[in-house]
Design an enzyme around this catalytic site. Structure first.
Site, short mmCIF file in Angstrom:
data_model
loop_
_atom_site.label_atom_id
_atom_site.label_comp_id
_atom_site.label_asym_id
_atom_site.label_seq_id
_atom_site.Cartn_x
_atom_site.Cartn_y
_atom_site.Cartn_z
N GLU A 43 -3.97 -64.92 32.36
CA GLU A 43 -3.10 -63.68 31.78
C GLU A 43 -2.29 -63.80 30.52
O GLU A 43 -2.01 -65.02 30.27
CB GLU A 43 -2.22 -63.23 32.76
N GLU A 90 1.00 -66.41 40.53
CA GLU A 90 2.25 -66.74 40.14
C GLU A 90 3.37 -66.82 41.33
O GLU A 90 4.22 -66.01 41.51
CB GLU A 90 2.95 -65.57 39.29
#
Ligand code: FCB
Length: 427
Positions: free
Chosen positions: A321, A174
């Site tokens: 995720e 991320e």
């Protein structure tokens, strides 16, 4: 008899994701120093957070002691039916001082990957999941142009050492969110709020990934390499013109900019999905009908749209995720079930999804929020580090073993699945 049956593709990866800082314990990096800084403590005191949760909640400390207990944790993942596990490497352990590599720590991660393979669990290894060594912080961290060479050197060292044990590499976790939280909104170390820094960091992360990709390919041509991207389902409410325009801009910057810039340097896309953002003459006009313990809207159908949007890249997608903070384990089974229905729908419509990794295997240190949010399939008692699988972990186990959703599991977990509204992809 319930004949509901949503089969997933053969060889689908089912498992969970973790990251070093959140579970290992006993580290030394820019985050651990920040967690214990006077500035941080006085913020926690002045906002009342220290009083509400206790200061210990905000210091990663021993965390889950996973560094020592990883054998136990991997055995548990095996018992829970997983065939994939994502873990990250702590850069600060590997290179505690600039240019000095710690072979013992490299061997530690090698042993982790080896142990997983021995159990029939494929390791997905993240090279960088946010914290950095203190020496790098002192040199300007991700804002310094030098970081690209530092990251390359670290990547080369780790990948060359683990090449026989690891095929799937995630260079950066991320990156977009990190740049934002550390350099624009200033909630994470080094707490900058500066547009130029933010753009510089974004640029450096892109460059670092591109270079790392080439290095890894050179060491191991069959390695599969990607990033984990946090993509948001951005919805233009009622397709109103203004909303559509804002959506276009937000999609471009939040969801696609980074991926577009690295697209010739990725074998797969790692998708982290948590957020929905409904635009209605302004951002975040969400209904928030169902929220997690930390107030994040639970919007499983967003998974479908986010996946469909990624189809244009024509790459395999691994969901690296997806999960929720749910201490009482009231919503997790429902959320997993609903999310997977939407993953299946996307697959049915031609999106090449090859795995689902739930966040997280166990409760952990949720960054600036600390330990109280409970994201684990497995509950941690932080007093003695005892592990206990939650009911939803057994529900998820049935899914992993069946490679899909079946009528039997609906019968068995009926009261958990139907506690909240279910979508029209009907059982
Ligand atoms: C993601 C992070 C992960 C975890 C979850 C809840 O953005 O990658 O480490 O904190 O959110």
């Amino acid at each position: 008899m319930n004949t509901f049956n949503l089969k997933f593709p053969d060889d689908f990866f089912w498992g969970a994701a973790t990251s070093s800082h959140q579970i290992e314990g006993d580290k030394h990096n820019d985050w651990t120093e920040w967690e214990k800084s006077e500035k941080r403590f006085s913020h926690l005191r002045s906002t009342g957070l220290a009083e509400q949760y206790g200061l210990d909640n905000f210091v990663s400390g021993k965390a889950c002691n996973h560094y020592k207990l990883f054998h136990e944790d991997f055995n548990l993942a095996k018992e829970l039916g997983h065939n994939v596990l994502r873990f990250s490497i702590a850069w600060s352990r590997i290179e505690p001082e600039e240019g000095v590599f710690d072979q013992k720590e490299i061997d530690h991660y090698k042993e982790k990957a080896r142990k997983l393979r021995e159990l029939g669990i494929e390791p997905f290894v993240t090279l960088w999941h946010w914290p950095i060594p203190v020496w790098l912080r002192d040199k300007g961290g991700w804002q310094s142009g030098k970081v690209i060479n530092y990251f390359s050197r670290y990547t080369e060292k780790v990948v060359a050492s683990l090449k026989d044990e690891v095929q799937f590499w995630i260079t950066l976790n991320e990156a977009e969110l990190y740049a934002n939280n550390s350099y624009l909104s200033g909630i994470w170390p080094p707490q900058k709020k500066n547009l130029i820094s933010y753009l510089l960091v974004t640029r450096n992360l892109i460059k670092a990934h591109r270079k790392a990709f080439k290095i890894i390919k050179k060491i191991n041509p069959i390695a599969q390499i990607g990033v984990a991207t946090n993509n948001v389902y951005i919805e233009a409410y009622k397709n109103r013109a203004v909303n559509l325009l804002l959506k276009k801009f937000a999609d471009w910057w939040v969801n696609f900019y980074f991926l577009n810039r690295i697209n010739d340097c990725q074998d797969f896309i790692g998708l982290n999905y948590y957020f929905h953002n409904r635009i209605n003459y302004g951002f975040n006009r969400n209904e928030n009908a169902i929220v997690s313990d930390i107030g994040w809207e639970l919007y499983p159908e967003g998974m479908y749209f986010v996946l469909k949007d990624l189809k244009k890249y024509n790459k395999p997608i691994y969901i690296t995720e997806n999960g929720l903070a749910d201490a009482k384990d009231e919503k997790r089974a429902w959320y997993i079930f609903e999310t997977l229905k939407h993953v299946h729908k996307a697959i049915d419509e031609g999106v090449d999804v090859r795995g689902y990794l739930h966040w997280s295997l166990m409760d952990n240190f949720e960054w600036e929020k600390g330990f109280w949010p409970r994201f684990g399939l497995v509950e941690i008692d932080y007093k003695n580090c005892e592990r206990k699988a939650r009911t939803s972990a057994y529900f998820y186990k049935d899914i992993c073993l069946a490679n899909g959703l079946t009528g039997d599991m609906i019968n068995k977990y009926n009261d958990l699945i139907f506690r909240f509204p279910v979508s029209k992809i009907l059982p």
